[in-house]
Design an enzyme around this catalytic site. Structure first.
Site, PDB file in Angstrom:
ATOM      1  N   ASP A 252     -11.390   2.444   7.210  1.00 23.33           N
ATOM      2  CA  ASP A 252     -10.936   3.817   7.441  1.00 23.33           C
ATOM      3  C   ASP A 252     -11.338   4.656   6.221  1.00 23.33           C
ATOM      4  O   ASP A 252     -10.519   4.956   5.356  1.00 23.33           O
ATOM      5  CB  ASP A 252      -9.409   3.803   7.640  1.00 23.33           C
TER       6      ASP A 252
ATOM      7  N   HIS B 121       0.838  -1.206   0.000  1.00 25.18           N
ATOM      8  CA  HIS B 121       0.000   0.000   0.000  1.00 25.18           C
ATOM      9  C   HIS B 121       0.874   1.258   0.000  1.00 25.18           C
ATOM     10  O   HIS B 121       0.652   2.181  -0.780  1.00 25.18           O
ATOM     11  CB  HIS B 121      -0.921  -0.010   1.220  1.00 25.18           C
TER      12      HIS B 121
HETATM   13 MN    MN Z   1      -5.940   4.114   7.152  1.00 22.86          MN
END
Ligand code: MN
Length: 424
Positions: free
Chosen positions: A242, A142
């Site tokens: 998130d 990521h």
């Molecule tokens: Mn995050």
């Protein structure tokens, strides 16, 4: 460590359909309410919730040293603060009561009817009160993808990334339980063809696929929790979305990091799967090079083999699985995260939530955010029925699911789901 309640041979007298997230080897804790009951603590088994207040009040949990009323509360904080010896003994006792060869509860039909509440009849609540929340950035894939997109593909990782688990302090007040809708946030956005920002609803609303742990033991201000001690402080795990507004985030984040692009809402799954239940699914994490500083060193299997999927469902349409990832890809493990969080003497509290950061795997189908899956909108995603998405649109529902599977035992989390409503 061998934990009796994890024995793959165990069978329950409660019907557990194939593919259920909640076999007798799981027994996750949560808070539920019904039309007739206030919020109380329960344990999931098959398609039912076992009412812990009923069990406690009727003597089924005697001898475990539980204070009166410990389960008759809207949060699990006081229960998990009793410590691992107690919470482990409760999970073992519930496992005993639910085994086919145990009669105590099974043969008491009246008790079973009251104590077992169909999942379809309950509304799950926030399992804990969360005093503080940290979001890490622990997936190398990521961090590399985001660094490549926004900075330089040749130097995608910043120089600190392989030396410490990067993180920031998030906002606990806006963490909501699965099923809670959120409105599209508004904020400052700077469009590429303009020198000045505008104020508008986000046009780049995204999810982040994460796993989070919840601490069950407090530490004193000034104390450092070592990597060896970390597991004593970790009660269990939840799935975590998130939600992120990428356009707001990109304009605001320099130099102090995420702020209003993140804190409008985060969603957790309602059941806390204990660290104990995940013990059989430990795996080695990626090799770490350069070597970490001694306070971050760990040995053995500190990652978990947990399959993680993300489904995107436009209003009135069928869901499409847009991501298949796995927690085993995380570069930094939870022991390292907690050791780093406290190495300066920062104290942790019961119920704190520590999220992994977006968990992306090596292949494009395993990227844990739309930012990566659509490569910042350059490659729209194909959903069922010819629908395309670059980012989340109003009416879309995002659901994260997660499960570990081995020896015919499947330990699941239940859904972490949320619908996006139009901006207010
Ligand atoms: Mn995050």
């Amino acid at each position: 460590m061998t934990i009796g309640a994890n024995n793959p041979e165990l069978k329950s007298w409660v019907d557990v359909p194939p593919g259920s997230d909640f076999p007798i080897q799981n027994l996750p804790f949560g808070i539920f309410k019904t039309r007739y009951l206030n919020a109380v603590a329960g344990v999931a088994i098959g398609n039912y919730v076992l009412d812990l207040v009923y069990l406690h009040e009727h003597g089924y949990l005697d001898g475990l040293g539980l204070p009166a009323g410990i389960f008759n509360q809207k949060y699990l904080n006081d229960f998990i603060a009793l410590g691992k010896n107690t919470t482990r003994a409760v999970r073992n006792r519930i496992s005993e009561l639910l085994r086919v060869e145990t009669d105590e509860l099974q043969l008491h039909k009246a008790a079973c009817e009251i104590a077992l509440v169909p999942l379809a009849e309950v509304q799950m609540q926030m399992p804990v009160f969360i005093p503080d929340y940290t979001d890490f950035y622990s997936s190398e894939e990521h961090a590399t993808n985001v660094g490549s997109m926004f900075r330089d593909p040749k130097n995608a990782l910043l120089p600190n990334w392989k030396h410490l688990p990067v993180g920031y302090h998030g906002r606990a007040s806006s963490i909501v339980v699965s099923g809670t809708p959120l409105h599209r946030p508004k904020g400052q956005v700077k469009l590429p063809d303009s020198d000045l920002p505008v104020f508008c609803p986000t046009q780049k609303l995204d999810f982040e696929l994460e796993l989070a742990f919840i601490t069950g033991k407090q530490s004193a201000l000034g104390k450092h929790i070592t990597t060896a001690e970390a597991e004593e402080y970790i009660f269990g795990f939840v799935l975590f979305n998130d939600w992120s507004a990428r356009d707001i985030q990109q304009w605001e984040y320099v130099p102090l990091g995420p702020f209003l692009g993140k804190n409008f809402g985060s969603t957790i799954s309602p059941w806390i799967v204990t660290l104990d239940a995940l013990e059989p699914f430990r795996v080695q994490g990626p090799a770490q090079f350069p070597h970490v500083l001694p306070y971050l060193a760990t040995e053995g299997s500190k990652n978990f083999d947990i399959n993680l999927h993300v489904l995107l469902q436009p209003e009135g349409e069928e869901p499409t699985t847009v991501c298949r990832s796995n927690a085993r890809y995380l570069y930094w493990n939870v022991n390292q995260q907690l050791a780093h969080q406290t190495v300066n003497g920062c104290n942790v509290r019961v119920g704190d939530l520590y999220a992994s950061g977006t968990i992306s795997g090596p292949s494009p189908g395993s990227y844990g955010s739309l930012l990566e899956l659509s490569w910042n909108g350059q490659r729209p995603l194909q959903l069922a029925n010819g629908i395309q998405r670059k980012f989340i649109e109003d009416g879309d529902t995002v659901s994260i699911t997660g499960f570990a599977e081995k020896d015919t035992v499947r330990i699941g989390f239940g859904a972490c789901s949320g619908k996006i409503l139009p901006a207010l």
